[in-house]
Design an enzyme around this catalytic site. Structure first.
Site, PDB file in Angstrom:
ATOM      1  N   GLY A  31      72.812  32.171   8.061  1.00  0.00           N
ATOM      2  CA  GLY A  31      73.107  31.064   9.576  1.00  0.00           C
ATOM      3  C   GLY A  31      73.955  29.543   9.576  1.00  0.00           C
ATOM      4  O   GLY A  31      75.046  29.609   8.717  1.00  0.00           O
ATOM      5  N   LEU A  33      75.621  29.204  11.768  1.00  0.00           N
ATOM      6  CA  LEU A  33      77.214  30.330  12.792  1.00  0.00           C
ATOM      7  C   LEU A  33      78.201  29.824  12.736  1.00  0.00           C
ATOM      8  O   LEU A  33      78.140  28.680  13.556  1.00  0.00           O
ATOM      9  CB  LEU A  33      76.729  31.303  13.200  1.00  0.00           C
ATOM     10  CG  LEU A  33      75.478  32.537  12.893  1.00  0.00           C
ATOM     11  CD1 LEU A  33      75.124  33.569  13.768  1.00  0.00           C
ATOM     12  CD2 LEU A  33      75.676  32.756  11.130  1.00  0.00           C
ATOM     13  N   HIS A  34      79.730  30.326  12.860  1.00  0.00           N
ATOM     14  CA  HIS A  34      80.639  29.042  13.067  1.00  0.00           C
ATOM     15  C   HIS A  34      82.086  30.706  13.113  1.00  0.00           C
ATOM     16  O   HIS A  34      81.619  31.814  12.896  1.00  0.00           O
ATOM     17  CB  HIS A  34      81.351  28.567  12.305  1.00  0.00           C
ATOM     18  CG  HIS A  34      80.951  28.793  10.533  1.00  0.00           C
ATOM     19  ND1 HIS A  34      81.989  30.094  10.032  1.00  0.00           N
ATOM     20  CD2 HIS A  34      80.602  27.966   9.369  1.00  0.00           C
ATOM     21  CE1 HIS A  34      81.939  29.958   8.984  1.00  0.00           C
ATOM     22  NE2 HIS A  34      80.759  29.257   8.622  1.00  0.00           N
ATOM     23  N   HIS A  37      81.626  33.591  10.589  1.00  0.00           N
ATOM     24  CA  HIS A  37      80.609  34.197  10.991  1.00  0.00           C
ATOM     25  C   HIS A  37      81.235  35.216  12.132  1.00  0.00           C
ATOM     26  O   HIS A  37      81.031  36.919  11.639  1.00  0.00           O
ATOM     27  CB  HIS A  37      79.519  33.544  10.679  1.00  0.00           C
ATOM     28  CG  HIS A  37      78.957  33.096   9.806  1.00  0.00           C
ATOM     29  ND1 HIS A  37      78.696  31.775  10.187  1.00  0.00           N
ATOM     30  CD2 HIS A  37      78.509  32.836   8.628  1.00  0.00           C
ATOM     31  CE1 HIS A  37      78.411  31.101   9.005  1.00  0.00           C
ATOM     32  NE2 HIS A  37      78.128  31.941   8.097  1.00  0.00           N
ATOM     33  N   GLN A 148      86.740  37.224   2.454  1.00  0.00           N
ATOM     34  CA  GLN A 148      87.428  36.282   1.895  1.00  0.00           C
ATOM     35  C   GLN A 148      87.405  35.093   1.208  1.00  0.00           C
ATOM     36  O   GLN A 148      87.589  34.624   0.132  1.00  0.00           O
ATOM     37  CB  GLN A 148      88.531  36.953   1.809  1.00  0.00           C
ATOM     38  CG  GLN A 148      89.616  36.743   1.143  1.00  0.00           C
ATOM     39  CD  GLN A 148      89.154  37.790   0.116  1.00  0.00           C
ATOM     40  OE1 GLN A 148      88.880  38.857   0.018  1.00  0.00           O
ATOM     41  NE2 GLN A 148      89.875  37.105  -1.448  1.00  0.00           N
ATOM     42  N   ASP A 150      84.188  33.496  -0.045  1.00  0.00           N
ATOM     43  CA  ASP A 150      84.004  33.853  -1.275  1.00  0.00           C
ATOM     44  C   ASP A 150      84.282  34.801  -1.837  1.00  0.00           C
ATOM     45  O   ASP A 150      84.120  35.861  -1.834  1.00  0.00           O
ATOM     46  CB  ASP A 150      82.131  33.571  -0.983  1.00  0.00           C
ATOM     47  CG  ASP A 150      81.865  31.946  -0.214  1.00  0.00           C
ATOM     48  OD1 ASP A 150      81.567  31.688  -0.526  1.00  0.00           O
ATOM     49  OD2 ASP A 150      81.938  32.423   1.404  1.00  0.00           O
ATOM     50  N   SER A 185      83.221  26.095   7.522  1.00  0.00           N
ATOM     51  CA  SER A 185      81.860  25.975   6.300  1.00  0.00           C
ATOM     52  C   SER A 185      80.653  25.435   7.119  1.00  0.00           C
ATOM     53  O   SER A 185      80.941  24.744   7.926  1.00  0.00           O
ATOM     54  CB  SER A 185      82.406  25.980   4.951  1.00  0.00           C
ATOM     55  OG  SER A 185      80.897  25.733   4.169  1.00  0.00           O
ATOM     56  N   SER A 186      79.419  26.591   6.750  1.00  0.00           N
ATOM     57  CA  SER A 186      78.359  25.880   7.561  1.00  0.00           C
ATOM     58  C   SER A 186      78.791  24.415   7.294  1.00  0.00           C
ATOM     59  O   SER A 186      77.710  23.232   7.565  1.00  0.00           O
ATOM     60  CB  SER A 186      77.266  26.694   7.197  1.00  0.00           C
ATOM     61  OG  SER A 186      77.317  27.811   7.663  1.00  0.00           O
ATOM     62  N   ARG A 187      78.957  23.928   5.910  1.00  0.00           N
ATOM     63  CA  ARG A 187      78.682  22.296   5.274  1.00  0.00           C
ATOM     64  C   ARG A 187      79.660  21.846   5.165  1.00  0.00           C
ATOM     65  O   ARG A 187      79.430  20.572   5.284  1.00  0.00           O
ATOM     66  CB  ARG A 187      79.044  23.062   2.956  1.00  0.00           C
ATOM     67  CG  ARG A 187      78.165  23.790   2.858  1.00  0.00           C
ATOM     68  CD  ARG A 187      77.796  23.513   1.013  1.00  0.00           C
ATOM     69  NE  ARG A 187      75.907  24.321  -0.004  1.00  0.00           N
ATOM     70  CZ  ARG A 187      76.412  25.391   0.452  1.00  0.00           C
ATOM     71  NH1 ARG A 187      76.977  25.990   0.734  1.00  0.00           N
ATOM     72  NH2 ARG A 187      75.402  25.461  -0.360  1.00  0.00           N
TER      73      ARG A 187
END
Ligand code: AMP
Length: 283
Positions: A31, A33-34, A37, A148, A150, A185-187
């Protein structure tokens, strides 16, 4: 688009789509999302008649001192983004739905999980392999889509799918970046404006490595050292690793054979936020 929270509902909707002769595409996510995703979802949409997205912040892939509790969550926004693709089914289960107590089984992939992120996040890939194998068993898709970005996760999942004879095709999608090169990245929302600027050092170090290889440099240990120095020279950055590895075995490479490939991979902390990125180097 239908949103469900139980395994039984996923199974019945997917079975219906399969009876109708549709290919099932599956995009697992945590979740928040960006565009990264969404790229996975769009590829699934192009290739499959029925697209399922899961949104589940998986507790078993977070270490005790990691960010499970504060991981960003916004289901309403996520659902509207899924609707924009559009996807057919969203599975947003509770932790209890996925891990009813007692929960005693883990899936563990050896060797590939001892290097890179596996070294600094013990247990992480066991959590990933466990939840992905559960989700693949629940959804039974024809194709599952992974980023990719990850790269180690893709390698671990491919190995797991081969080793366990799981009847699914794994499709890896190129990394989507912000205009200035930062991998989405969600982070990234954790970053202060200063850290956000400093975080460009990840993609910059990878581009430097790619540039040296493109100019014919094959001394991978020297290139690795230059990546580490570049990251260490950024005051807000704390180097976790910068490595150049074999893309299949994830073991460090000394040289790049003509026509071969290497994976340059970096992980860097900015305060409590840990970011990763990687790039394929072409020999
Ligand atoms: P996450 O929600 O972070 O677990 O990511 C879900 C999926 O999206 C994983 O397969 C990720 O590799 C993929 N993904 C995350 N960020 C990106 C990105 N910037 N570009 C492409 N795929 C991504």
């Amino acid at each position: 688009m239908l949103v469900v929270s139980t395994i039984a509902e996923v199974r019945s909707r997917v079975a219906e789509a399969r009876r109708a002769g549709q290919r099932i595409g599956f995009v697992p996510t945590m979740g928040y999302l960006h565009e990264g995703h969404l790229m996975l979802m769009r590829q699934a949409r192009q290739e499959c008649g029925f697209v399922l997205v899961s949104i589940f912040v998986n507790p078993t892939q977070f270490g005790p001192n990691e960010d499970f509790a504060r991981y960003p969550r916004d289901l309403e926004r996520d659902l509207s983004l899924c609707g924009s693709v559009p996807v057919d089914l969203v599975f947003a289960p509770s932790v209890e739905e996925i891990y009813p107590q007692p929960y005693l089984t883990r899936v563990s992939v050896s060797l590939l999980t001892t290097t890179l992120c596996g070294a600094s996040r013990p247990g992480h890939f066991e959590g990933v392999a466990t939840v992905v194998s559960k989700l693949l068993n629940i959804a039974q898709p024809d194709t599952a889509y992974f980023g990719q970005k990850d790269a180690q996760q893709v390698a671990v999942i491919r190995q797991m799918v081969t080793d366990l004879n799981l009847p699914v095709k794994i499709s890896a999608v190129p990394t989507v970046r912000e205009p200035d090169g930062l991998a989405m990245s969600s982070r990234n929302v954790y970053l202060t404006p200063e850290q956000r600027q400093a975080a460009l050092v990840l993609s910059r170090s990878l581009h430097m490595a790619g540039g040296r290889v493109a100019r014919g440099d094959r001394d991978l240990p020297a290139i690795r050292q230059a990546m580490q120095e570049m990251i260490r020279s950024e005051p807000l950055a704390e180097l976790d690793y910068a490595e150049i590895v074999d893309p299949r075995t994830l073991q460090p490479l000394q040289t790049l054979p003509q026509g071969g490939q290497a994976l340059a991979a970096v992980a860097v902390r900015f305060g409590r936020t840990r970011l990763i990125d990687n790039m394929t180097l072409q020999g």
